[in-house]
Write an enzyme that holds these catalytic residues in place. Structure first.
Site, PDB file in Angstrom:
ATOM      1  N   ARG A 288      18.065 -10.303 -16.923  1.00  0.00           N
ATOM      2  CA  ARG A 288      18.610  -9.323 -15.985  1.00  0.00           C
ATOM      3  C   ARG A 288      20.126  -9.265 -16.212  1.00  0.00           C
ATOM      4  NH1 ARG A 288      16.913 -11.143 -10.209  1.00  0.00           N
ATOM      5  NH2 ARG A 288      19.035 -11.930 -10.149  1.00  0.00           N
TER       6      ARG A 288
ATOM      7  N   LYS B  82      10.578 -17.711  -7.097  1.00  0.00           N
ATOM      8  CA  LYS B  82      10.387 -17.257  -5.709  1.00  0.00           C
ATOM      9  C   LYS B  82       9.850 -15.827  -5.665  1.00  0.00           C
ATOM     10  CE  LYS B  82      14.728 -17.569  -4.484  1.00  0.00           C
ATOM     11  NZ  LYS B  82      15.435 -18.071  -5.660  1.00  0.00           N
TER      12      LYS B  82
ATOM     13  N   ARG C 253      14.730 -14.074 -18.998  1.00  0.00           N
ATOM     14  CA  ARG C 253      14.484 -12.920 -18.136  1.00  0.00           C
ATOM     15  C   ARG C 253      15.432 -11.774 -18.475  1.00  0.00           C
ATOM     16  NH1 ARG C 253      14.878 -13.928 -11.722  1.00  0.00           N
ATOM     17  NH2 ARG C 253      17.105 -13.932 -12.133  1.00  0.00           N
TER      18      ARG C 253
ATOM     19  N   ARG D 185      20.526 -18.009   2.551  1.00  0.00           N
ATOM     20  CA  ARG D 185      21.114 -18.591   1.356  1.00  0.00           C
ATOM     21  C   ARG D 185      22.301 -19.490   1.660  1.00  0.00           C
ATOM     22  NH1 ARG D 185      19.297 -15.225  -2.922  1.00  0.00           N
ATOM     23  NH2 ARG D 185      20.113 -15.819  -4.947  1.00  0.00           N
TER      24      ARG D 185
ATOM     25  N   ARG E  53      25.822 -19.235 -10.509  1.00  0.00           N
ATOM     26  CA  ARG E  53      24.754 -19.122  -9.503  1.00  0.00           C
ATOM     27  C   ARG E  53      24.146 -20.480  -9.186  1.00  0.00           C
ATOM     28  NH1 ARG E  53      21.825 -14.893 -12.690  1.00  0.00           N
ATOM     29  NH2 ARG E  53      19.986 -15.186 -11.403  1.00  0.00           N
TER      30      ARG E  53
HETATM   31  P1  ADP Z   1      18.051 -15.180  -7.995  1.00  0.00           P
HETATM   32  O1  ADP Z   1      16.757 -15.693  -7.415  1.00  0.00           O
HETATM   33  O2  ADP Z   1      18.010 -15.083  -9.479  1.00  0.00           O
HETATM   34  O3  ADP Z   1      19.244 -15.880  -7.438  1.00  0.00           O
HETATM   35  P2  ADP Z   1      18.232 -12.848  -6.242  1.00  0.00           P
HETATM   36  O4  ADP Z   1      17.620 -11.559  -6.600  1.00  0.00           O
HETATM   37  O5  ADP Z   1      17.656 -13.632  -5.122  1.00  0.00           O
HETATM   38  O6  ADP Z   1      18.223 -13.666  -7.607  1.00  0.00           O
HETATM   39  O7  ADP Z   1      19.784 -12.645  -5.928  1.00  0.00           O
HETATM   40  C1  ADP Z   1      20.658 -11.986  -6.823  1.00  0.00           C
HETATM   41  C2  ADP Z   1      22.067 -11.926  -6.241  1.00  0.00           C
HETATM   42  O8  ADP Z   1      22.054 -11.156  -5.021  1.00  0.00           O
HETATM   43  C3  ADP Z   1      22.672 -13.272  -5.829  1.00  0.00           C
HETATM   44  O9  ADP Z   1      23.301 -13.923  -6.923  1.00  0.00           O
HETATM   45  C4  ADP Z   1      23.691 -12.830  -4.747  1.00  0.00           C
HETATM   46  O10 ADP Z   1      24.871 -12.299  -5.326  1.00  0.00           O
HETATM   47  C5  ADP Z   1      22.984 -11.679  -4.058  1.00  0.00           C
HETATM   48  N1  ADP Z   1      22.225 -12.110  -2.851  1.00  0.00           N
HETATM   49  C6  ADP Z   1      20.876 -12.068  -2.690  1.00  0.00           C
HETATM   50  N2  ADP Z   1      20.520 -12.527  -1.476  1.00  0.00           N
HETATM   51  C7  ADP Z   1      21.671 -12.895  -0.850  1.00  0.00           C
HETATM   52  C8  ADP Z   1      21.983 -13.460   0.420  1.00  0.00           C
HETATM   53  N3  ADP Z   1      21.021 -13.778   1.303  1.00  0.00           N
HETATM   54  N4  ADP Z   1      23.283 -13.694   0.724  1.00  0.00           N
HETATM   55  C9  ADP Z   1      24.254 -13.395  -0.145  1.00  0.00           C
HETATM   56  N5  ADP Z   1      24.044 -12.879  -1.356  1.00  0.00           N
HETATM   57  C10 ADP Z   1      22.766 -12.617  -1.726  1.00  0.00           C
END
Ligand code: ADP
Length: 185
Positions: A131, A15, A129, A90, A142
């Protein structure tokens, strides 16, 4: 191009990569809640301090921390020509909040894109990756959170007839091409 695009898909689907390419192409902001939260952690803001333990464990950050952030970000003047949301909504309550917010802002989402990638490929990509939250245990959590809370958001938009699914298990350029075909159509 005025486009308002929501990107859905599991962690590791690509994404972020695709959203930033399309944002550059369309000259619209790429709004990644994950990036905003990671920056808040680096900056040691109150938001960052509250969000960190959830993120480290692969849990969603509580909605009350995220919703104000999205309201502020979508009210910013750089969003006039559109935006790409990556990582939000989400869960279904975030999706219905977004509906209400867009009504208030007199904006309409044009496309909801679901990037599809099989689990075994996701795990491989995330481990590569590397991270901070890309370790075996956190990845497993996740993916579970994705299945339980985020996948229902796909049905939510499917029901509204706004969903476009794209195969994310292709070469990066081919995914971009598939996305551009949808946006052109
Ligand atoms: P990935 O695509 O690997 O899941 P993101 O960068 O989108 O990584 O998200 C990393 C973390 O940030 C998630 O595991 C969550 O803890 C938090 N997070 C991101 N966006 C949201 C959201 N909309 N609501 C709740 N938590 C979020």
């Amino acid at each position: 191009m005025t486009s308002r695009i929501i990107f859905l898909g599991p962690p590791g689907a690509g994404k972020g990569t695709q959203a930033s390419l399309l944002a550059e192409f369309g000259k619209i902001p790429h709004i990644s809640t994950g990036d905003i939260l990671r920056q808040a952690i680096v900056d040691q803001t109150e938001l960052g301090q509250k969000a960190q333990s959830y993120m480290d464990q692969g849990e969603l950050v509580p909605d009350d921390l995220i919703l104000d952030l999205i309201r502020d970000r979508l009210s910013h003047s750089d969003t006039h020509n559109g935006w790409i949301l990556d990582g939000f909504p989400r869960n279904v309550s975030q999706a219905s909040f977004l509906d209400q917010l867009l009504r208030e802002l007199a904006q309409e989402c044009d496309y909801v894109i679901n990037l599809e990638v099989p689990d075994e490929v996701l795990i491989e990509r995330l481990l590569a990756r590397g991270r901070k939250d890309d370790n075996h245990d956190t990845i497993a959590r996740r993916l579970e959170v994705y299945r339980d809370l985020t996948a229902p958001v796909i049905d939510y938009y499917q029901g509204k007839g706004q969903l476009h699914s794209v195969n994310g298990n292709q070469q990066l350029e081919d995914v971009t091409q598939s996305l551009q075909n949808i946006l052109k159509a």
